[in-house]
Design a protein around this motif. Structure first.
Motif, mmCIF file in Angstrom:
data_model
loop_
_atom_site.group_PDB
_atom_site.id
_atom_site.type_symbol
_atom_site.label_atom_id
_atom_site.label_comp_id
_atom_site.label_asym_id
_atom_site.label_seq_id
_atom_site.Cartn_x
_atom_site.Cartn_y
_atom_site.Cartn_z
ATOM 1 N N PRO A 18 -27.671 7.234 27.792
ATOM 2 C CA PRO A 18 -28.408 6.421 26.822
ATOM 3 C C PRO A 18 -27.801 6.423 25.419
ATOM 4 O O PRO A 18 -27.709 5.372 24.784
ATOM 5 N N PHE A 19 -27.369 7.590 24.927
ATOM 6 C CA PHE A 19 -26.779 7.638 23.594
ATOM 7 C C PHE A 19 -25.551 6.735 23.499
ATOM 8 O O PHE A 19 -25.312 6.125 22.465
ATOM 9 N N THR A 20 -24.780 6.667 24.577
ATOM 10 C CA THR A 20 -23.589 5.811 24.587
ATOM 11 C C THR A 20 -23.993 4.349 24.633
ATOM 12 O O THR A 20 -23.477 3.527 23.866
ATOM 13 N N ARG A 21 -24.907 4.011 25.551
ATOM 14 C CA ARG A 21 -25.348 2.614 25.686
ATOM 15 C C ARG A 21 -25.979 2.087 24.398
ATOM 16 O O ARG A 21 -25.824 0.922 24.062
ATOM 17 N N LEU A 22 -26.666 2.966 23.675
ATOM 18 C CA LEU A 22 -27.315 2.575 22.423
ATOM 19 C C LEU A 22 -26.370 2.685 21.216
ATOM 20 O O LEU A 22 -26.800 2.470 20.079
ATOM 21 N N GLU A 23 -25.134 3.044 21.477
ATOM 22 C CA GLU A 23 -24.100 3.176 20.442
ATOM 23 C C GLU A 23 -24.492 4.180 19.363
ATOM 24 O O GLU A 23 -24.252 3.977 18.175
ATOM 25 N N LEU A 24 -25.094 5.280 19.792
ATOM 26 C CA LEU A 24 -25.483 6.348 18.874
ATOM 27 C C LEU A 24 -24.408 7.421 18.757
ATOM 28 O O LEU A 24 -24.421 8.211 17.808
ATOM 29 N N ILE A 25 -23.493 7.456 19.726
ATOM 30 C CA ILE A 25 -22.584 8.585 19.830
ATOM 31 C C ILE A 25 -21.207 8.125 20.304
ATOM 32 O O ILE A 25 -21.084 7.131 21.011
ATOM 33 N N ASP A 26 -20.194 8.864 19.886
ATOM 34 C CA ASP A 26 -18.824 8.704 20.382
ATOM 35 C C ASP A 26 -18.401 10.040 20.979
ATOM 36 O O ASP A 26 -19.105 11.046 20.835
ATOM 37 N N PHE A 27 -17.250 10.041 21.610
ATOM 38 C CA PHE A 27 -16.757 11.260 22.247
ATOM 39 C C PHE A 27 -15.272 11.425 21.995
ATOM 40 O O PHE A 27 -14.531 10.446 21.997
ATOM 41 N N ASP A 28 -14.862 12.660 21.814
ATOM 42 C CA ASP A 28 -13.455 13.012 21.935
ATOM 43 C C ASP A 28 -13.316 13.594 23.326
ATOM 44 O O ASP A 28 -14.054 14.512 23.696
ATOM 45 N N LEU A 29 -12.412 13.044 24.127
ATOM 46 C CA LEU A 29 -12.171 13.534 25.485
ATOM 47 C C LEU A 29 -10.787 14.163 25.528
ATOM 48 O O LEU A 29 -9.800 13.524 25.141
ATOM 49 N N ILE A 30 -10.738 15.398 25.985
ATOM 50 C CA ILE A 30 -9.494 16.152 26.017
ATOM 51 C C ILE A 30 -9.245 16.629 27.442
ATOM 52 O O ILE A 30 -9.995 17.472 27.959
ATOM 53 N N PRO A 31 -8.207 16.089 28.121
ATOM 54 C CA PRO A 31 -7.905 16.561 29.470
ATOM 55 C C PRO A 31 -7.386 18.003 29.416
ATOM 56 O O PRO A 31 -6.612 18.353 28.515
ATOM 57 N N LEU A 32 -7.827 18.802 30.348
ATOM 58 C CA LEU A 32 -7.413 20.205 30.419
ATOM 59 C C LEU A 32 -6.543 20.421 31.655
ATOM 60 O O LEU A 32 -6.737 19.775 32.681
ATOM 61 N N ALA A 33 -5.592 21.326 31.536
ATOM 62 C CA ALA A 33 -4.707 21.664 32.654
ATOM 63 C C ALA A 33 -4.615 23.183 32.740
ATOM 64 O O ALA A 33 -4.831 23.876 31.734
ATOM 65 N N PRO A 34 -4.305 23.711 33.912
ATOM 66 C CA PRO A 34 -4.161 25.163 34.038
ATOM 67 C C PRO A 34 -3.059 25.684 33.105
ATOM 68 O O PRO A 34 -2.063 25.002 32.868
ATOM 69 N N PHE A 35 -3.256 26.871 32.589
ATOM 70 C CA PHE A 35 -2.271 27.506 31.720
ATOM 71 C C PHE A 35 -1.244 28.213 32.595
ATOM 72 O O PHE A 35 -1.545 29.224 33.236
ATOM 73 N N ALA A 36 -0.038 27.676 32.657
ATOM 74 C CA ALA A 36 1.009 28.212 33.531
ATOM 75 C C ALA A 36 1.725 29.400 32.906
ATOM 76 O O ALA A 36 2.470 30.102 33.588
ATOM 77 N N GLY A 37 1.522 29.662 31.630
ATOM 78 C CA GLY A 37 2.216 30.756 30.957
ATOM 79 C C GLY A 37 1.947 32.114 31.573
ATOM 80 O O GLY A 37 2.832 32.964 31.623
ATOM 81 N N LEU A 38 0.732 32.341 32.051
ATOM 82 C CA LEU A 38 0.421 33.636 32.675
ATOM 83 C C LEU A 38 1.205 33.835 33.960
ATOM 84 O O LEU A 38 1.679 34.924 34.256
#
Length: 105
Positions: A71-91
């Motif tokens: 509803p918040f999106t449909r009513l244009e009350l809110i936006d989002f930052d979307l950040i894709p996550l990936a496994p941390f291969a460093g370990l």
């Protein structure tokens, strides 16, 4: 794919406007949770009342489509930052020399 979602109110949207639709928003988020789209839900410790979601979706675009049902999106009350996550291969890379040394001994 896991996607970190940082909701943010749109410029000029009052807290009162959001509170008016909060019950419907919560029900819609629960529906996404029941369908294994919303996997985790947090409240930000540094900003009172702000929520952080972790979604499971095939792509960022699919996550955006799921969020468009809220509803918040449909009513244009809110936006989002979307950040894709990936496994941390460093370990894994850091552990490989230790594992090789153990096998050699």
């Amino acid at each position: 794919m896991k996607i970190l979602v940082l909701p943010k109110p749109r410029e000029g949207v009052s807290r009162q406007a959001m509170e008016q639709h909060a019950a419907a928003e919560i029900q819609a988020v629960l529906a996404l949770y029941a369908h294994d789209v919303v996997r985790e839900l947090y409240v930000r410790g540094d900003q009172s009342g702000r929520v952080v979601l972790v979604l499971e979706a095939p792509s960022v675009e699919d996550a955006r489509e799921a969020l468009a049902t809220l509803p918040f999106t449909r009513l244009e009350l809110i936006d989002f930052d979307l950040i894709p996550l990936a496994p941390f291969a460093g370990l894994i890379r850091a552990a490989q020399p230790a594992q090789a040394a153990q096998r050699a001994s």
